[in-house]
Design a protein around this motif. Structure first.
Motif: not given
Ligand SMILES: [Zn+2]
Length: 485
Positions: A15, A183, A194, A196-197, A199, A202-204, A225, A227-228
């Motif tokens: 993250t 979060r 934090c 997410m919209e 960026g 964001r997480c892989d 990436n 992002n939600s």
């Protein structure tokens, strides 16, 4: 074993969190979002030769806060590395990051999954800098349909924290819960918005499949990436299905980086995965090693507030709330504070919780305003609850009073006086109305006398309608029963 149970998924998350410092990680440029392109840049964050980066002290403290809240051990001696790769939004061709001596190691986050707790071990928490941003021209914003791509360097150099987990996650639901709890925790620490919209969170996700009970890991793919919360969960669910189908048909999973496409709800291959050594990490010669003194660690540790899980546990104990209620309130830093503020003035915590989670949350959602921007003062909600208890207003009227408090921020007393909403508990006044209702509805009266309990509800309803909801329903009930028994 049935076909579907033969395999289990193994997942780990990486993250990225953008920190809310005023300036960038290694220079004095301001951090902004959504302003004119390329207005916050300087030779340092653009990586011009001969410039010298300087570590942002605040960013180190924020990173420490996250690492400590995730129960990590802190490396007292930590250094920055150059991670070498070419990317158009990275003008120096390397990113300053951390490699073998990250700030924090070996932490954990416990996920409350309802029926069970899942401990997700944290491998490392390290500091790095964000890249710039490519903006693809054209209406779709996709590179394949763009006439050109332009680079905005405002974001490059923004302090970034990477949090890497062990492959301890077993289901897409756990992955989602991890992101939700992470979060909430970071929001409590007040070190990132934090969003997410936008960026800033964001997480892989790494995912592999193996035979149930196997000791070794299968070949993994990485979904980039996400992002939600929804995309994370759906992307993983699709990838598990895809890999399972490959293995079941005797094919191999290829190690690669994939992208989740929410339009088709599938993942697509982007490229074969680079190995770590492709980055040719080496210590950044322009940055001195950081010595993290115990005194700094102690000071940051002392500044960590009560975290969501601790708060939920306290709410259960102190206010006697259920698991669900306590978690719901504790997961929002403002809502939980508000709850406690109301409880300072009013003793029935369960009633306070019901109003916040019920009418209050409904209005917040309906009008799409953040909870903390709502106009109802804690003391005013407490006053209104006291008026329900004392019989001054009915709980039905209270709903309408509350709506007005919500939209105007006025005190309940003022609204009630002005609109004459005081509950009618005057038996003399009610008796006349009750007599009339009984006289007009002989059928309901005889039904009640024949044992149909429901008929009384109809009669009460008539009285309430005539008094515009202001009659005290409990009193009306008693008076009607007494009259027609
Ligand atoms: Zn700069």
């Amino acid at each position: 074993m049935a076909g579907k149970q033969k395999y289990e998924a193994v997942m780990g998350l990486e993250t990225h969190v953008e920190l809310l410092t005023e300036t960038k990680m290694f220079c004095g440029c301001k951090i902004s979002f959504g302003e004119d392109k390329n207005i916050y840049t300087c030779p340092v964050c653009l990586g011009h030769p001969g410039t010298l980066p300087v570590v942002n002290k605040k960013a180190v403290e924020y990173a420490l806060k996250i690492a400590l809240a995730l129960n990590c051990s802190i490396n007292h001696y930590t250094i920055f590395h150059r991670k070498n790769y070419f990317y158009p939004d990275q003008s120096k061709n390397y990113q300053i990051s951390q490699f073998d001596l990250p700030l924090g190691v070996k932490g954990y986050l416990d996920l409350d999954m309802g029926d069970y707790t899942r401990r997700v071990n944290i491998t490392r928490v390290h500091m790095e800098e964000d890249t710039g941003k490519l903006v693809h021209t054209g209406s779709t914003g996709r590179i394949s349909e763009a006439g050109a791509s332009i680079v905005d360097f405002n974001r490059c150099g923004t302090p970034l924290i990477e949090i890497v987990t062990e492959p301890d996650i077993r289901t897409p639901e756990e992955a989602r819960q991890y992101m939700v709890e992470l979060r909430n925790l970071i929001l409590y620490l007040e070190v990132s918005d934090c969003s997410m919209e936008q960026g800033s969170l964001r997480c892989d996700a790494n995912v592999s499949i193996r035979k149930q009970g196997a000791g070794t890991l299968g070949t993994k793919t990485e979904i980039k990436n996400l992002n939600s919360f929804k995309f994370l969960q759906k992307g993983l669910a699709y990838e598990i299905k895809r890999q399972t189908a490959l293995l079941e048909s005797g094919k191999e999973v290829i190690q690669q980086t994939r992208h989740y496409d929410n339009n088709t709800d599938t993942t697509k291959a982007l490229r074969s995965k680079e190995e770590a050594h492709d980055y040719r990490y080496f210590p950044d010669p322009d940055l001195v090693p950081l010595n993290i003194e115990q005194e700094l660690i102690d000071r940051v540790a002392a500044s960590i507030p009560e975290l969501p899980q601790q708060k939920a546990a306290r709410f259960k104990k102190q206010y006697g709330l259920s698991d669900y209620d306590a978690d719901f309130l504790a997961n929002d830093t403002y809502m939980s504070q508000y709850f406690e503020d109301v409880c300072q003035h009013y003793g029935d915590a369960k009633a306070v919780c019901n109003w916040i989670m019920g009418d209050f949350s409904a209005l917040v959602n309906q009008q799409q305003i953040p909870f903390e921007k709502a106009k109802v003062k804690a003391r005013d909600l407490a006053e209104m609850l006291k008026m329900i208890d004392s019989g001054k207003i009915s709980s039905k009227i209270a709903k309408s009073v509350f709506e007005q408090m919500f939209s105007t921020g006025r005190k309940p007393e003022a609204i009630i006086e002005e609109q004459g909403l005081t509950q009618i508990s005057d038996t003399g006044l009610l008796q006349g109305i009750i007599d009339e209702v009984i006289g007009n509805n002989p059928e309901a009266v005889s039904q009640y006398r024949e044992g149909k309990q429901k008929a009384i509800g109809f009669l009460i309803g008539q009285v309430m309608a005539r008094t515009k909801g202001k009659a005290n329903p409990k009193l009306v009930n008693e008076m009607i029963v007494k009259k027609i028994k």
